[in-house]
Design a protein around this motif. Structure first.
Motif, PDB file in Angstrom:
ATOM      1  N   LEU A   5       0.849  -1.183   0.000  1.00  0.00           N
ATOM      2  CA  LEU A   5       0.000   0.000   0.000  1.00  0.00           C
ATOM      3  C   LEU A   5       0.885   1.233   0.000  1.00  0.00           C
ATOM      4  CD1 LEU A   5      -2.618  -0.976   2.720  1.00  0.00           C
ATOM      5  CD2 LEU A   5      -2.773  -1.271   0.250  1.00  0.00           C
ATOM      6  N   SER A   6       0.723   2.051  -1.012  1.00  0.00           N
ATOM      7  CA  SER A   6       1.455   3.311  -1.104  1.00  0.00           C
ATOM      8  C   SER A   6       0.453   4.412  -0.787  1.00  0.00           C
ATOM      9  CB  SER A   6       2.031   3.471  -2.517  1.00  0.00           C
ATOM     10  OG  SER A   6       2.769   4.653  -2.614  1.00  0.00           O
ATOM     11  N   ILE A   7       0.586   4.995   0.395  1.00  0.00           N
ATOM     12  CA  ILE A   7      -0.441   5.907   0.884  1.00  0.00           C
ATOM     13  C   ILE A   7       0.080   7.348   0.920  1.00  0.00           C
ATOM     14  CG2 ILE A   7      -1.950   6.455   2.838  1.00  0.00           C
ATOM     15  CD1 ILE A   7      -1.781   3.458   3.571  1.00  0.00           C
ATOM     16  N   ALA A  31      13.937   6.960  -2.495  1.00  0.00           N
ATOM     17  CA  ALA A  31      14.638   5.912  -3.250  1.00  0.00           C
ATOM     18  C   ALA A  31      14.198   4.522  -2.803  1.00  0.00           C
ATOM     19  CB  ALA A  31      16.149   6.074  -3.095  1.00  0.00           C
ATOM     20  N   ALA A  32      14.095   4.311  -1.506  1.00  0.00           N
ATOM     21  CA  ALA A  32      13.678   3.006  -0.997  1.00  0.00           C
ATOM     22  C   ALA A  32      12.234   2.702  -1.381  1.00  0.00           C
ATOM     23  CB  ALA A  32      13.845   2.955   0.522  1.00  0.00           C
ATOM     24  N   LEU A  33      11.366   3.712  -1.293  1.00  0.00           N
ATOM     25  CA  LEU A  33       9.963   3.523  -1.653  1.00  0.00           C
ATOM     26  C   LEU A  33       9.803   3.179  -3.133  1.00  0.00           C
ATOM     27  CD1 LEU A  33       6.948   3.692  -0.875  1.00  0.00           C
ATOM     28  CD2 LEU A  33       7.062   6.111  -1.439  1.00  0.00           C
ATOM     29  N   VAL A  34      10.512   3.881  -3.980  1.00  0.00           N
ATOM     30  CA  VAL A  34      10.432   3.623  -5.416  1.00  0.00           C
ATOM     31  C   VAL A  34      10.974   2.224  -5.736  1.00  0.00           C
ATOM     32  CG1 VAL A  34      11.322   4.338  -7.680  1.00  0.00           C
ATOM     33  CG2 VAL A  34      10.446   6.052  -6.079  1.00  0.00           C
ATOM     34  N   ALA A  35      12.101   1.862  -5.148  1.00  0.00           N
ATOM     35  CA  ALA A  35      12.691   0.538  -5.397  1.00  0.00           C
ATOM     36  C   ALA A  35      11.751  -0.570  -4.932  1.00  0.00           C
ATOM     37  CB  ALA A  35      14.043   0.422  -4.702  1.00  0.00           C
ATOM     38  N   ARG A  36      11.179  -0.424  -3.745  1.00  0.00           N
ATOM     39  CA  ARG A  36      10.262  -1.439  -3.214  1.00  0.00           C
ATOM     40  C   ARG A  36       9.011  -1.539  -4.080  1.00  0.00           C
ATOM     41  NH1 ARG A  36       9.667  -3.849   1.956  1.00  0.00           N
ATOM     42  NH2 ARG A  36      11.920  -3.721   1.783  1.00  0.00           N
ATOM     43  N   THR A  37       8.472  -0.398  -4.495  1.00  0.00           N
ATOM     44  CA  THR A  37       7.277  -0.384  -5.330  1.00  0.00           C
ATOM     45  C   THR A  37       7.547  -1.074  -6.667  1.00  0.00           C
ATOM     46  OG1 THR A  37       6.558   1.683  -4.283  1.00  0.00           O
ATOM     47  CG2 THR A  37       5.535   1.106  -6.390  1.00  0.00           C
ATOM     48  N   GLN A  38       8.665  -0.750  -7.288  1.00  0.00           N
ATOM     49  CA  GLN A  38       9.003  -1.367  -8.565  1.00  0.00           C
ATOM     50  C   GLN A  38       9.194  -2.875  -8.408  1.00  0.00           C
ATOM     51  OE1 GLN A  38      12.105   0.567 -10.751  1.00  0.00           O
ATOM     52  NE2 GLN A  38      11.938  -0.837 -12.469  1.00  0.00           N
ATOM     53  N   ALA A  39       9.843  -3.298  -7.344  1.00  0.00           N
ATOM     54  CA  ALA A  39      10.056  -4.724  -7.114  1.00  0.00           C
ATOM     55  C   ALA A  39       8.720  -5.451  -6.959  1.00  0.00           C
ATOM     56  CB  ALA A  39      10.934  -4.932  -5.877  1.00  0.00           C
ATOM     57  N   PHE A  40       7.791  -4.881  -6.219  1.00  0.00           N
ATOM     58  CA  PHE A  40       6.478  -5.501  -6.054  1.00  0.00           C
ATOM     59  C   PHE A  40       5.757  -5.602  -7.386  1.00  0.00           C
ATOM     60  CE2 PHE A  40       6.812  -5.595  -1.585  1.00  0.00           C
ATOM     61  CZ  PHE A  40       5.683  -6.192  -1.049  1.00  0.00           C
ATOM     62  N   ILE A  41       5.753  -4.513  -8.145  1.00  0.00           N
ATOM     63  CA  ILE A  41       5.051  -4.522  -9.436  1.00  0.00           C
ATOM     64  C   ILE A  41       5.643  -5.578 -10.354  1.00  0.00           C
ATOM     65  CG2 ILE A  41       4.585  -3.200 -11.534  1.00  0.00           C
ATOM     66  CD1 ILE A  41       4.460  -0.671  -9.741  1.00  0.00           C
ATOM     67  N   GLU A  42       6.951  -5.588 -10.486  1.00  0.00           N
ATOM     68  CA  GLU A  42       7.602  -6.509 -11.419  1.00  0.00           C
ATOM     69  C   GLU A  42       7.496  -7.965 -10.975  1.00  0.00           C
ATOM     70  OE1 GLU A  42      11.487  -4.852 -12.149  1.00  0.00           O
ATOM     71  OE2 GLU A  42      10.625  -3.240 -13.387  1.00  0.00           O
ATOM     72  N   ALA A  43       7.284  -8.190  -9.678  1.00  0.00           N
ATOM     73  CA  ALA A  43       7.096  -9.557  -9.176  1.00  0.00           C
ATOM     74  C   ALA A  43       5.645 -10.017  -9.324  1.00  0.00           C
ATOM     75  CB  ALA A  43       7.536  -9.640  -7.721  1.00  0.00           C
ATOM     76  N   PHE A  49      -2.174   2.298  -4.757  1.00  0.00           N
ATOM     77  CA  PHE A  49      -1.897   3.702  -4.454  1.00  0.00           C
ATOM     78  C   PHE A  49      -3.191   4.279  -3.860  1.00  0.00           C
ATOM     79  CE2 PHE A  49       1.137   2.568  -7.686  1.00  0.00           C
ATOM     80  CZ  PHE A  49       2.281   3.232  -7.317  1.00  0.00           C
ATOM     81  N   ALA A  50      -3.205   4.498  -2.563  1.00  0.00           N
ATOM     82  CA  ALA A  50      -4.367   5.058  -1.866  1.00  0.00           C
ATOM     83  C   ALA A  50      -4.063   6.532  -1.611  1.00  0.00           C
ATOM     84  CB  ALA A  50      -4.625   4.313  -0.566  1.00  0.00           C
ATOM     85  N   VAL A  97      -1.742  -3.226 -10.474  1.00  0.00           N
ATOM     86  CA  VAL A  97      -1.559  -1.863  -9.970  1.00  0.00           C
ATOM     87  C   VAL A  97      -2.918  -1.175  -9.914  1.00  0.00           C
ATOM     88  CG1 VAL A  97      -0.491   0.383 -10.416  1.00  0.00           C
ATOM     89  CG2 VAL A  97       0.791  -1.724 -10.850  1.00  0.00           C
ATOM     90  N   TYR A  98      -3.219  -0.612  -8.746  1.00  0.00           N
ATOM     91  CA  TYR A  98      -4.513   0.019  -8.514  1.00  0.00           C
ATOM     92  C   TYR A  98      -4.331   1.415  -7.929  1.00  0.00           C
ATOM     93  CZ  TYR A  98      -6.090  -4.766  -8.926  1.00  0.00           C
ATOM     94  OH  TYR A  98      -6.324  -6.035  -9.388  1.00  0.00           O
TER      95      TYR A  98
END
Length: 111
Positions: A5-7, A31-43, A49-50, A97-98
């Protein structure tokens, strides 16, 4: 299956000029948020995104008594902050992705 959840990582909450900014503390996690988000999406994991959304003409919302106007519909304040914005744009049509507009503090209230 996991979900991230990206709030409210938006201009109004993170940018120095944002109306309710967290400033340097919020910017430090970019940087950490973007990296984690990209990793989740690509996995293939779910990413939600709330994002706070308020109407400028809503005089009855309880937050109006507590905070200055922020994350107003149609304003730049609602744009995702920094490198999270182009990441979302690249993957916004992915099936995992929502985007959810929210009106309350909680990402689970009324969404």
């Amino acid at each position: 299956m996991r979900a991230l959840l990206s709030i409210d990582y938006t201009f109004d909450f993170v940018a120095d000029e944002g109306r309710l900014t967290t400033g340097a503390a919020g910017q430090a996690i970019e940087a950490a948020l973007v990296a984690r988000t990209q990793a989740f999406i690509e996995a293939g994991e779910y990413v939600v995104f709330a994002i706070d959304r308020h109407e400028e003409t809503d005089n009855y919302h309880p937050e109006n008594r507590l905070f200055p106007p922020h994350n107003l519909a149609g304003s730049a304040g609602r744009h995702l902050y920094g490198r999270l914005a182009p990441l979302y744009e690249n993957y916004q049509d992915a099936p995992n992705v929502y985007w959810i507009d929210k009106r309350h503090y909680s990402a689970f209230s009324g969404t």
